[in-house]
Design an enzyme around this catalytic site. Structure first.
Site, short mmCIF file in Angstrom:
data_model
loop_
_atom_site.label_atom_id
_atom_site.label_comp_id
_atom_site.label_asym_id
_atom_site.label_seq_id
_atom_site.Cartn_x
_atom_site.Cartn_y
_atom_site.Cartn_z
N LYS A 39 -39.46 115.73 45.51
CA LYS A 39 -38.50 116.33 46.45
C LYS A 39 -39.20 116.92 47.65
CE LYS A 39 -35.01 118.19 44.54
NZ LYS A 39 -34.17 119.06 43.70
N ARG A 108 -35.49 125.29 44.45
CA ARG A 108 -35.25 124.05 43.70
C ARG A 108 -36.54 123.51 43.09
NH1 ARG A 108 -30.52 121.06 45.20
NH2 ARG A 108 -29.28 122.09 46.80
N GLY A 117 -31.49 116.99 36.76
CA GLY A 117 -30.82 118.02 35.98
C GLY A 117 -31.65 118.65 34.88
N MET A 119 -34.56 120.37 35.14
CA MET A 119 -35.19 121.65 35.47
C MET A 119 -34.25 122.47 36.35
SD MET A 119 -39.17 120.58 35.94
CE MET A 119 -38.78 119.38 37.20
N ARG A 352 -34.78 110.19 47.79
CA ARG A 352 -35.75 109.67 46.83
C ARG A 352 -35.42 108.21 46.58
NH1 ARG A 352 -33.26 113.50 42.10
NH2 ARG A 352 -31.23 112.51 41.96
N HIS A 468 -24.18 113.91 36.69
CA HIS A 468 -25.32 113.99 35.78
C HIS A 468 -25.29 112.85 34.77
CE1 HIS A 468 -27.12 115.36 31.92
NE2 HIS A 468 -28.08 115.81 32.72
N SER A 799 -57.61 86.16 17.17
CA SER A 799 -56.26 86.63 17.45
C SER A 799 -56.14 88.01 16.84
CB SER A 799 -55.21 85.68 16.86
OG SER A 799 -53.91 86.16 17.14
N CYS A 867 -51.42 88.61 18.36
CA CYS A 867 -50.20 88.07 17.75
C CYS A 867 -49.35 89.13 17.07
CB CYS A 867 -50.54 86.95 16.76
SG CYS A 867 -51.60 87.47 15.40
N TYR A 887 -54.18 85.30 26.03
CA TYR A 887 -52.74 85.14 25.81
C TYR A 887 -52.21 86.26 24.93
CZ TYR A 887 -53.74 83.31 21.12
OH TYR A 887 -54.16 83.18 19.82
#
Length: 915
Positions: A39, A108, A117, A119, A352, A468, A799, A867, A887
């Protein structure tokens, strides 16, 4: 000049400590989120852009950390705040809380990552019994002044002094009832003055002290309350849910107040530069006349659509649209904006990068590419595998016979079915008992977070897309319908009345559609998602019947496939699963579990093998199993023709193929009581007792079986080799790989490999086909990982079996511990997430990394894969990319997620931090 002097003094005070704790909005920018919070950084950025931002300053996250660590504010903080406050007063031409014309400020929270909402915020700091009279005279509106004062006492009492917020709400409702009005805007100045008196008595009774009249005391206490709210229960729960680190702290923004509650020419709202639910461009948001910002996000009064602001105040509307365009082009993304209009003057209170639904994320990413604002690499950072997984969930069948009882605002898409519950406690309790629930509220507040997490979906009768409930649900990917006004929710009587008088009691099943906003009685059938139909090949991107979401997913997946280095294979044990995996984009099979081929009708042959008393009986049993195994492999190699298929030889303990010991005991006892023949059951029971182990997952299984049961592994190797030869003779291209499970030492692998090589040579000689079958092993024991350099001498590939490796590293059984203590560990913060869900980088991950390095040091061309189901977990895929695996392999339905995250991992270093 005074302002600059005071700011310079603050900087000097900070330099003594070596740290600057306070920044004016003119000093920061959007890159300073770690220090100023999201903020504060964005308020500074908007100030730099020349947008109308009320003046103010930000106390940094570093100050919060000092406070939380020591229990005291940094020594230099008070002087810095004082200097910035004096500069702010000079700029505004009034002092905080002065009697005749008071400066009021908001306090704030503002963490690095948005926590809507979770905090604390306090508005109207600076009002007192004296200054409220000055505000009334200066504004010419006594009602406004007393309304602002009652709001301050209510927010301060709840947030700072810990007074139960319901007490203030009940007093407000009583005032409206006495006046016989429906909404608080209809209360007059005299009513609000009485309400202030009532609120102050509540504070005195509940907090044991008077409401503070000193404006600086109000501000200082509010700052501390915001700091402390970082470690509040709801904030910690939200951080665990969203995987936000707990050591970041929150900044505190002190901003001069502007007022939306000055009458019909004032108001407050939230706007989005695009629809956060769908991603479509247009005018989206909510506006509320004669209100302060908390009224909108709390959902306590139903708003009007933002588009209606054009008729209410066209000048402000046009200015707002221009600012929205400026911000979206500047941030190159969907922006979420909070604004206030004070008697026709527009003020920007926050912006934001906005939270969005999964579908909106994909649409917006491709839209921004088309507009030239971002490139493909950045587009990949704007979406996540978790969002793609959400898009693959089923949706309601539009052709089903349903009973629609209401419609609200489609706040967060999805198809949710569950029993109606009317409070968070019940939602959590029933969910833990295995029930699916829908949380039904008039409006949600931050205290409802645990219930929202537990529920399948959220339904509210108040609020809009910016309430909210809507914002939090979108962030969590939960289905949500808000503002269904025709539904009368009675939380005290635990019921909801729908049009026509029908009553939905707690426990009744309802269905909500977050894509349309519709609410239904009972359970509505679901159908596959169009995204799944696309991956299955039943819907083609670019076709007339393909929707824009499918087209967006198609394009993003194409971006990912072009960028990724990691290949993605499937865990599949039969041709049907293999074909599905191939349609989903699998580039081979990373794990074929042959034990699944031993079940069903073949269990009888396995039982014979286990019961065999002689070598001849054992060989006969294996001889009968050989063609069955070969047939399975022929089908599998055909389905995956041209792609690698890694076949794991038999892994689980043999007792898993025998009947349950209790069932067998009952059968034998009944046969004996009836004097019936039971020789076979008796032999099976004896075998079960003989094979019983206290901890079978650490007993006779994997390579140990192959070494103590002669012919078992060689039968499987022969079946693989003969199937590969048959497929090659049929002009196919089988690429089989043989994997030995649970190896702990290179000697085990060498013995099995020698036998396997001999069998392969025999099949090559008999068929005249050169097979070139790779032989490797699973790394699923800590010792195997620690001796990987030795094991690589006999293995052509590794693997990593991360499920078993996690169990053996941590020393716990997944089947037992997840139900017994994982919940407590997650709640206490010992785990941020289950180590079976996301790879434990510090422990298990460290072994994977070191084993990969040691293996390749011995054999540079060693192929490396994973895997375990971690292969389909988004965060884990990034880790496997970082440590250089070739992979990942996962279940078929997780393949698209793994493909996407592999692409994101390959571009992560150039992408942005986009939570």
């Amino acid at each position: 000049m005074s302002e600059n002097k005071d700011l310079h003094g603050a900087e000097q005070a900070a330099s003594v400590e070596g740290v600057k704790f306070v920044y004016d909005f003119t000093e920061g920018n959007k890159e300073l989120k770690d220090l100023l919070g999201g903020k504060g950084a964005n308020l500074a950025e908007m100030t730099n852009l020349g947008l109308p931002v009320p003046p103010g300053f930000t106390i940094t996250t570093e100050a919060c950390k000092v406070y939380l660590d020591s229990g005291e504010e940094p020594a230099a903080l008070r002087d810095e705040v004082s200097a910035h406050l004096v500069a702010l007063e000079d700029r505004m031409g009034k002092k905080l809380g002065q009697a005749d014309d008071p400066l009021l400020v908001s306090v704030r929270s503002g963490a690095k990552f948005s926590m809507p909402g979770m905090m604390d915020t306090v508005l109207n700091i600076g009002l007192s019994d004296r200054s409220v009279l000055g505000l009334a005279e200066q504004s010419g509106d006594a009602r406004f002044a007393w309304d602002s004062y009652r709001r301050l006492i209510q927010m301060f009492g709840k947030t700072v002094l810990g007074v139960d917020g319901e007490l203030f709400e009940d007093a407000l409702e009583a005032a409206k009832k006495a006046k016989k009005v429906a909404v608080d805007t209809e209360l007059e100045a005299a009513d609000l003055k009485k309400l202030v008196t009532r609120f102050k008595k509540i504070v005195k009774t509940e907090a044991g002290r008077d409401f503070p009249q000193d404006p600086r005391e109000q501000m200082d206490l509010a700052v501390k309350a915001v700091f402390e709210s970082w470690n509040g229960d709801r904030a910690k729960l939200y951080r665990r849910q969203e995987r936000i680190p707990g050591d970041l702290g929150t900044a505190v923004n002190i901003c001069s107040m502007v007022f939306g509650n000055l009458g019909p020419d004032s108001g407050t709202g939230v706007a989005f530069t695009r629809d956060p639910a769908s991603g479509h461009q247009g005018v989206y948001g909510d506006y509320l006349q004669n209100a302060q910002g908390e009224d909108v996000v709390a959902g306590i009064r139903n708003t009007v659509p933002l588009a209606e602001l054009e008729q209410i105040d066209k000048k402000s509307y046009d200015q707002l649209l221009g600012i929205m365009e400026t911000l979206e082009n500047h941030y190159k993304d969907l922006c979420d904006i909070e604004f206030t209009i004070e008697r026709g003057h527009l003020w920007m209170l926050q912006t934001r990068v906005g939270k969005r639904t999964a579908g909106a994320a994909f649409r917006i990413a491709t839209q921004l590419v088309d507009q030239g604002l971002i490139d493909e690499t950045e587009a990949l950072q704007r979406v996540t595998g978790a969002q793609l997984a959400q898009l693959m969930f089923p949706r309601f069948d539009e052709d089903a016979k349903v009973e629609k009882v209401g419609r609200g605002i489609a706040a967060s898409p999805g198809a949710a079915v569950g029993k109606a519950v009317f409070d968070s406690y019940t939602a959590v309790k029933w969910s833990r008992s295995g029930e699916k629930v829908i949380l039904v509220r008039r409006e949600t507040n931050p205290d409802d977070l645990d219930g929202m997490i537990a529920a399948e979906g959220i339904l509210t009768s108040r609020g809009g897309k910016t309430s909210h409930a809507a914002v939090v649900a979108r962030g969590m990917g939960k289905t949500c319908v808000c503002g269904a006004e025709e539904l009368e929710v009675d939380t005290k009587r635990r019921r909801m009345t729908v049009p026509g008088g029908h009553v939905v009691e707690e426990g009744d099943v309802i269905s909500i559609d977050g894509s349309s906003g519709k609410v239904y009685l009972g359970e509505v059938p679901v159908v596959p998602s169009p995204v799944v139909e696309y991956f299955e090949g039943r819907m083609h991107a670019g076709a007339d019947d393909a929707d824009e979401l499918v087209e967006a997913v198609h394009r993003i997946m194409a971006f990912a496939d072009r960028k990724r280095r990691l290949r993605v294979r499937a865990n599949a044990d039969n041709a049907e699963d293999a074909l599905r995996a191939r349609r989903f984009g699998a580039q081979g099979i990373g794990l074929c579990r042959t034990e699944h081929m031993f079940l069903g009708d073949r269990r009888e042959q396995v039982e014979r093998l286990i019961l065999a008393d002689t070598q001849e009986e054992r060989e006969e049993s294996l001889k009968q199993l050989l063609p069955l195994q070969k047939k399975d492999f022929v089908e599998l190699f055909e389905a995956m023709d041209g792609l690698p298929v890694t076949v794991r030889l038999l892994d689980p303990p043999l007792h898993e193929f025998l009947p349950d010991i209790t069932e067998l005991s009952v059968r034998v006892a009944l046969a004996e009581s009836r004097q019936e023949s039971h020789e076979n059951d008796l032999r099976l029971l004896q075998a079960v007792h003989r094979l019983h182990e206290q901890n079978p997952m650490l007993g006779l299984r994997g390579v140990r079986l192959g070494l103590v049961i002669p012919g078992l592994f060689t039968m499987q190797v022969r079946a693989i080799a003969e199937a590969a030869a048959e497929r090659r003779n049929a002009k196919g291209d089988p690429r089989a790989e043989i994997m030995i499970p649970l190896v702990g030492t290179v000697q085990e692998l060498e013995i099995v490999r020698e036998e396997a090589d001999q069998v392969i040579a025999e099949v090559e000689a008999a068929t005249g086909v050169e097979l070139r079958l790779a032989i490797g092993t699973m790394i699923e024991l800590p010792r195997a990982a620690l001796t990987a350099g030795q094991i690589a001498e006999a293995a052509e590939f590794f693997s990593f079996g991360t499920n078993d490796l996690t169990q053996t590293v941590w020393g716990f059984s997944r089947d037992d511990v997840e139900a017994s203590f994982f919940t407590a560990y997650l709640e206490k913060g010992i785990f941020g997430v289950s180590p079976f869900e996301t790879i434990d980088r510090d422990g298990v991950g460290s072994l994977v990394k070191s084993a990969a390095e040691a293996g390749r040091a011995t054999r540079p061309d060693l192929k490396l894969g994973v895997c375990g189901e971690h292969g389909g977990d988004p965060e884990s895929v990034h880790f496997f990319h970082e440590v250089g695996l070739d992979y990942v392999s996962c279940s078929p339905f997780r393949i698209p997620v793994a493909r996407l995250e592999a692409g994101r991992a390959a571009t992560q270093s150039t992408g942005s931090d986009h939570r």
